[in-house]
Design a protein around this motif. Sequence first.
Motif: not given
Length: 136
Positions: A18-39
Amino acid sequence: MYPAELVKPMREHLTAVGFEELHTSTEVENAIKKEGTTLVVVNSVCGCAAANARPGAIQSLDNTKKPDNIVTVFAGVDKEAVDTARGYMVPFPPSSPSMALFKDGELVHMLERHHIEGRPAELIADNLREAYNEFC
C-alpha cells in the motif's frame, strides 16, 4: 542512478502493501502537506533497507493507530523526489534508508540510517508504532 529492473523488487516490497511511490517534487510536497499524518520511507538498495527498514516499516502498520498516508521515495533513483523529501527532514542530514513521520506537514518523528542499520525490523516497527500512538 540504479537501473529500473534492479530496484523493481525493492520498490514492490513496499508498494505491495500500500505504499505510494513518489517520483517528483510536487508529489512529495502534496503528500507531506496533506492534513493528517504521512510516513515517508526513503528506500534504498542497501542491505539494511532489505533486512531492517522495509520489513520494519511494513510491520509497523500492524497497529491500531497508523499514518493516514504511507509513501516512499527511492534514493539513487528518484533524485528530485528524494531531494525534496530530505528538504522537509532538515535538520537531519540526508541518509538512506530513513523514515520520517509528518503531521499536518510538520516533521514529528525521524529514523535515520544509524537508527536502522544493525537493528532488527521488530525494533524499528516498535519505534514507529510508538510514534503512531503519539501522533496519529
